[in-house]
Scaffold this motif. Structure first.
Motif, PDB file in Angstrom:
ATOM      1  N   THR A 136      91.909  13.890  -2.034  1.00 58.00           N
ATOM      2  CA  THR A 136      91.866  15.244  -1.487  1.00 58.00           C
ATOM      3  C   THR A 136      91.242  15.195  -0.093  1.00 58.00           C
ATOM      4  OG1 THR A 136      91.599  16.180  -3.705  1.00 58.00           O
ATOM      5  CG2 THR A 136      91.058  17.600  -1.842  1.00 58.00           C
ATOM      6  N   CYS A 137      91.922  15.780   0.895  1.00 56.01           N
ATOM      7  CA  CYS A 137      91.446  15.800   2.284  1.00 56.01           C
ATOM      8  C   CYS A 137      91.483  17.232   2.810  1.00 56.01           C
ATOM      9  CB  CYS A 137      92.307  14.910   3.181  1.00 56.01           C
ATOM     10  SG  CYS A 137      92.452  13.195   2.638  1.00 56.01           S
ATOM     11  N   SER A 142     102.777  11.582  -1.917  1.00 47.27           N
ATOM     12  CA  SER A 142     102.107  10.788  -0.887  1.00 47.27           C
ATOM     13  C   SER A 142     101.039  11.595  -0.174  1.00 47.27           C
ATOM     14  CB  SER A 142     103.126  10.257   0.120  1.00 47.27           C
ATOM     15  OG  SER A 142     103.861  11.330   0.688  1.00 47.27           O
ATOM     16  N   CYS A 143     101.338  12.826   0.194  1.00 46.77           N
ATOM     17  CA  CYS A 143     100.347  13.719   0.798  1.00 46.77           C
ATOM     18  C   CYS A 143     100.997  15.078   1.016  1.00 46.77           C
ATOM     19  CB  CYS A 143      99.821  13.154   2.119  1.00 46.77           C
ATOM     20  SG  CYS A 143      98.277  13.932   2.687  1.00 46.77           S
ATOM     21  N   GLU A 144     100.517  16.077   0.305  1.00 47.11           N
ATOM     22  CA  GLU A 144     101.071  17.421   0.413  1.00 47.11           C
ATOM     23  C   GLU A 144      99.946  18.434   0.536  1.00 47.11           C
ATOM     24  OE1 GLU A 144     103.698  18.399  -2.739  1.00 47.11           O
ATOM     25  OE2 GLU A 144     105.222  16.909  -2.187  1.00 47.11           O
ATOM     26  N   PHE A 145     100.258  19.550   1.187  1.00 45.96           N
ATOM     27  CA  PHE A 145      99.279  20.622   1.339  1.00 45.96           C
ATOM     28  C   PHE A 145      99.357  21.526   0.120  1.00 45.96           C
ATOM     29  CE2 PHE A 145      97.602  24.639   3.064  1.00 45.96           C
ATOM     30  CZ  PHE A 145      96.409  24.166   3.597  1.00 45.96           C
ATOM     31  N   TYR A 186      94.844  18.994   1.536  1.00 47.31           N
ATOM     32  CA  TYR A 186      95.887  17.978   1.396  1.00 47.31           C
ATOM     33  C   TYR A 186      95.589  17.119   0.169  1.00 47.31           C
ATOM     34  CZ  TYR A 186      97.301  19.310   6.094  1.00 47.31           C
ATOM     35  OH  TYR A 186      97.724  20.020   7.190  1.00 47.31           O
ATOM     36  N   PHE A 187      96.651  16.785  -0.557  1.00 42.35           N
ATOM     37  CA  PHE A 187      96.471  16.102  -1.839  1.00 42.35           C
ATOM     38  C   PHE A 187      97.489  14.977  -1.984  1.00 42.35           C
ATOM     39  CE2 PHE A 187      97.535  15.682  -6.401  1.00 42.35           C
ATOM     40  CZ  PHE A 187      96.278  15.346  -6.897  1.00 42.35           C
ATOM     41  N   ALA A 188      97.014  13.818  -2.459  1.00 41.76           N
ATOM     42  CA  ALA A 188      97.890  12.680  -2.754  1.00 41.76           C
ATOM     43  C   ALA A 188      97.589  12.177  -4.155  1.00 41.76           C
ATOM     44  CB  ALA A 188      97.692  11.561  -1.738  1.00 41.76           C
ATOM     45  N   LEU A 189      98.634  11.759  -4.855  1.00 32.90           N
ATOM     46  CA  LEU A 189      98.493  11.221  -6.209  1.00 32.90           C
ATOM     47  C   LEU A 189      99.342   9.962  -6.307  1.00 32.90           C
ATOM     48  CD1 LEU A 189      97.464  11.516  -9.145  1.00 32.90           C
ATOM     49  CD2 LEU A 189      99.504  12.898  -9.609  1.00 32.90           C
TER      50      LEU A 189
END
Length: 303
Positions: free
Chosen positions: A127-128, A191-194, A199-202
């Motif tokens: 999480t960013c 990969s990285c979504e808002f 922003y979240f990646a799994l």
């Protein structure tokens, strides 16, 4: 005549010895999703397979049973009490079985097929707050939580599917994943979504089971990556509880993977019991990242 009789007697003795050669092998029975609450015969140890855990119990004084969970072998002094525990494997030792083996004139040819190396699937949730790359190297606000696929954490189990395209989060009634499942949510790997303001990646990372007793240095420097006299280094060994080295205020067992390091945090001084939480950080010489307070550059170097 006497010489011939002695020769026949000697040959019969050799044949008798060859026919009666025996070897012993530790036998165990296995109970899936079962934990044993008996006291420990020895501190838990990292092992690769349940078979290794069975053998370890067989060679440990006072051990009559064991529990294999998250690559750790918990050696027990009793078979009881046995309780339901999702993801745990109870191991009950038995008396060694005598196995007769006939002599062979020549050993079998060596196998040309190498056994596959054991693997573990690490699930990472990043999480960013500010960047769309979801990478701690470029965004100090990124936090990556790490989980082992199929292993209980708290009251839920995260499991990657075989294709590595989604993660199922199964929640249970009680901590330790006891009781019946109460909910299951399938989350796609991204990969990285808002999502929901951040922003979240799994990811599902299939990795070789990490080696134990590998040195790991976590260096923090206020004047740049590896620069200046103000640097401090905390040293660990993978798979070993860092009872005096406590990032984030917890006792720590780290593991090194090719592209990241995972720090598992515990409340107890010997790192027994449940993992409180796990974080993943970048690894590699020169791959520094900002601390969350932006006061230091941190570098993890393994080996």
């Amino acid at each position: 005549m006497a010489y011939a009789m002695r020769t026949l007697w000697f040959l019969s003795l050799l044949i008798g010895l060859a026919c009666c050669h025996v070897s012993s092998q530790q036998q165990c029975s296995y109970l899936a999703n079962v934990n044993i609450t008996a006291s420990d015969a020895a501190p838990p140890k990292f092992v690769v397979t349940p078979r290794d855990c069975c053998d370890l119990c067989g060679t440990t004084s006072g051990c009559v049973a064991a529990v294999y969970s998250n690559y750790y072998c918990h050696l027990k002094t009793s078979f009881s009490e046995q309780v339901s525990s999702q993801g745990s494997l109870a191991i009950i030792t038995g008396s060694p079985t005598t196995i007769s083996s006939a002599p062979t004139t020549s050993p079998p040819p060596p196998s040309t097929t190498e056994a596959p190396l054991p693997v573990v699937t690490v699930i990472r949730e990043t999480t960013c707050q500010t960047s769309s790359v979801c990478n701690r190297l470029y965004d100090f606000t990124c936090v990556t939580n790490a989980f082992v696929s199929g292993v209980c954490r708290g009251d839920n189990i995260r499991t990657c599917n075989a294709a590595g395209t989604n993660v199922t989060v199964t929640s249970f009634q009680y901590s330790g994943c006891d009781g019946a499942p109460v909910n299951a949510v399938v989350e796609p790997v991204v990969s990285c979504e808002f999502l929901s303001g951040s922003y979240f990646a799994l990811t599902c990372d299939v990795e070789q089971v990490p080696a134990t007793n590998v040195s790991l240095n976590r260096t923090s420097c206020p004047n740049g990556c590896g620069q200046g006299s103000g640097c401090t280094t905390t040293s660990f060994f993978t798979g070993v509880c860092g009872a005096t080295n406590k990032p984030e205020g917890y006792y720590t067992i780290p593991w090194c993977y090719p592209d990241f390091v995972v720090y598992n945090y515990f409340m107890t001084t010997d790192c027994s019991g449940a993992v409180v939480f796990s974080v993943s950080e970048p690894i590699g010489a020169g791959l520094c990242f900002e601390s969350s307070d932006q006061q230091n550059e941190i570098e993890n170097v393994c080996g």
